[in-house]
Enzyme design. Sequence first.
Site, PDB file in Angstrom:
ATOM      1  CG  ASP A 217      27.279 -42.084 -87.375  1.00 15.46           C
ATOM      2  OD1 ASP A 217      27.791 -40.865 -86.924  1.00 15.46           O
ATOM      3  OD2 ASP A 217      26.462 -42.429 -87.938  1.00 15.46           O
TER       4      ASP A 217
ATOM      5  CG  ASP B 261      29.690 -43.958 -87.635  1.00 14.79           C
ATOM      6  OD1 ASP B 261      29.892 -44.495 -88.792  1.00 14.79           O
ATOM      7  OD2 ASP B 261      30.180 -43.824 -87.050  1.00 14.79           O
TER       8      ASP B 261
ATOM      9  CB  THR C 239      31.337 -26.154 -91.491  1.00 15.32           C
ATOM     10  OG1 THR C 239      30.897 -27.510 -92.186  1.00 15.32           O
ATOM     11  CG2 THR C 239      32.455 -26.421 -91.439  1.00 15.32           C
TER      12      THR C 239
ATOM     13  NE  ARG D  11      26.025 -33.290 -88.373  1.00 14.08           N
ATOM     14  CZ  ARG D  11      25.843 -33.677 -87.368  1.00 14.08           C
ATOM     15  NH1 ARG D  11      24.131 -32.826 -86.495  1.00 14.08           N
ATOM     16  NH2 ARG D  11      25.854 -34.734 -86.095  1.00 14.08           N
TER      17      ARG D  11
HETATM   18  C1  PRP Z   1      23.507 -38.222 -90.293  1.00 11.37           C
HETATM   19  C2  PRP Z   1      21.794 -38.930 -89.977  1.00 11.37           C
HETATM   20  C3  PRP Z   1      21.407 -37.729 -91.518  1.00 11.37           C
HETATM   21  C4  PRP Z   1      22.685 -36.574 -91.001  1.00 11.37           C
HETATM   22  C5  PRP Z   1      21.787 -35.845 -89.524  1.00 11.37           C
HETATM   23  O1  PRP Z   1      24.008 -38.222 -91.675  1.00 11.37           O
HETATM   24  O2  PRP Z   1      21.634 -39.883 -91.497  1.00 11.37           O
HETATM   25  O3  PRP Z   1      22.064 -37.446 -93.108  1.00 11.37           O
HETATM   26  O4  PRP Z   1      23.634 -37.083 -90.155  1.00 11.37           O
HETATM   27  O5  PRP Z   1      22.244 -34.758 -89.460  1.00 11.37           O
HETATM   28  P1  PRP Z   1      21.293 -33.324 -90.074  1.00 11.37           P
HETATM   29  O6  PRP Z   1      19.995 -33.370 -89.581  1.00 11.37           O
HETATM   30  O7  PRP Z   1      22.748 -32.032 -88.675  1.00 11.37           O
HETATM   31  O8  PRP Z   1      21.894 -32.837 -90.974  1.00 11.37           O
HETATM   32  P2  PRP Z   1      25.825 -38.397 -91.590  1.00 11.37           P
HETATM   33  O9  PRP Z   1      26.217 -37.263 -91.499  1.00 11.37           O
HETATM   34  O10 PRP Z   1      26.087 -38.743 -89.825  1.00 11.37           O
HETATM   35  O11 PRP Z   1      26.485 -39.498 -92.630  1.00 11.37           O
HETATM   36  P3  PRP Z   1      26.099 -40.723 -93.167  1.00 11.37           P
HETATM   37  O12 PRP Z   1      25.540 -41.164 -93.171  1.00 11.37           O
HETATM   38  O13 PRP Z   1      26.896 -41.031 -94.601  1.00 11.37           O
HETATM   39  O14 PRP Z   1      27.048 -40.958 -91.886  1.00 11.37           O
HETATM   40  N1  URA Z   2      23.384 -37.901 -86.875  1.00 15.00           N
HETATM   41  C1  URA Z   2      23.236 -39.243 -86.121  1.00 15.00           C
HETATM   42  O1  URA Z   2      23.748 -40.632 -87.031  1.00 15.00           O
HETATM   43  N2  URA Z   2      23.682 -39.108 -85.199  1.00 15.00           N
HETATM   44  C2  URA Z   2      22.798 -37.776 -84.821  1.00 15.00           C
HETATM   45  O2  URA Z   2      22.857 -38.231 -83.809  1.00 15.00           O
HETATM   46  C3  URA Z   2      23.190 -36.651 -85.571  1.00 15.00           C
HETATM   47  C4  URA Z   2      23.205 -36.712 -86.611  1.00 15.00           C
END
Ligand code: PRP
Ligand code: URA
Length: 209
Positions: free
Chosen positions: A200, A203, A108, A104
């Site tokens: 997160d 993380d 944006t 994400r």
């Molecule tokens: C997180 C999570 C989802 C997304 C959810 O991933 O694992 O994929 O955010 O958010 P949304 O419903 O608003 O799209 P992230 O983008 O942080 O990537 P990562 O798993 O690589 O840390």
């Molecule tokens: N992605 C995450 O990992 N946590 C949140 O709360 C939202 C998006």
Amino acid sequence: MGSVHGIDHPLIQHKVAMLRDVNTQTKDFRELVSEIAMLMCYEVTRNLPLKEVEVETPLTKCKAKMLAGKDVCFVPILRAGLGMVDGVLRLMPFAKVGHIGLYRDPETLQPVEYYCKLPKDVADRMVIVLDPMLATGGSASSAITFIKRRGAESIKLMSLIAAPEGIERVQQDHPDVDIYCAAIDEKLNEHAYIVPGLGDAGDRLFGTK
Ligand code: PRP
Ligand code: URA
């Protein structure tokens, strides 16, 4: 409209509470995500069709039931969905696994795709998309769009924690997709993080913060 299934089994609720705790460290967090995914998979697959077979026990022959129909393909959304894979594979070791890489954009909040590898026969399978967090719903909705472009028609979404906004988005974009979650939280904050949530997920799973 696809239905939303809140899976509120006491064991799942207990483990979700531990997952949310800011003091839960990476090793335990990883184990909990895997365990919750395995327990949820039991519910998500509740209506899989069965066929009657004959088996021979040490005593006699008997009729029994085994899975029939569509085979399953799990599709974790990278990164955090990876944490759910070994749990669901413990229940269904014969399933195939596809991967979709999305992150994400922090400015944006739009999902950016960087990887997509699905099994050749994904169109013939029941696809279960794995992502612990359903926040705005942008990532899940995009992932489901990619999977549909490859011909899949039977798709379910399995998330640990969902925000009402994410559920609404997926229901609007993909009314044919059922959503399964262990908790539906209150809201998103100004950075589109789920509140109270668990922070997160990527993380916390991989120790990157
Ligand atoms: C997180 C999570 C989802 C997304 C959810 O991933 O694992 O994929 O955010 O958010 P949304 O419903 O608003 O799209 P992230 O983008 O942080 O990537 P990562 O798993 O690589 O840390
Ligand atoms: N992605 C995450 O990992 N946590 C949140 O709360 C939202 C998006």
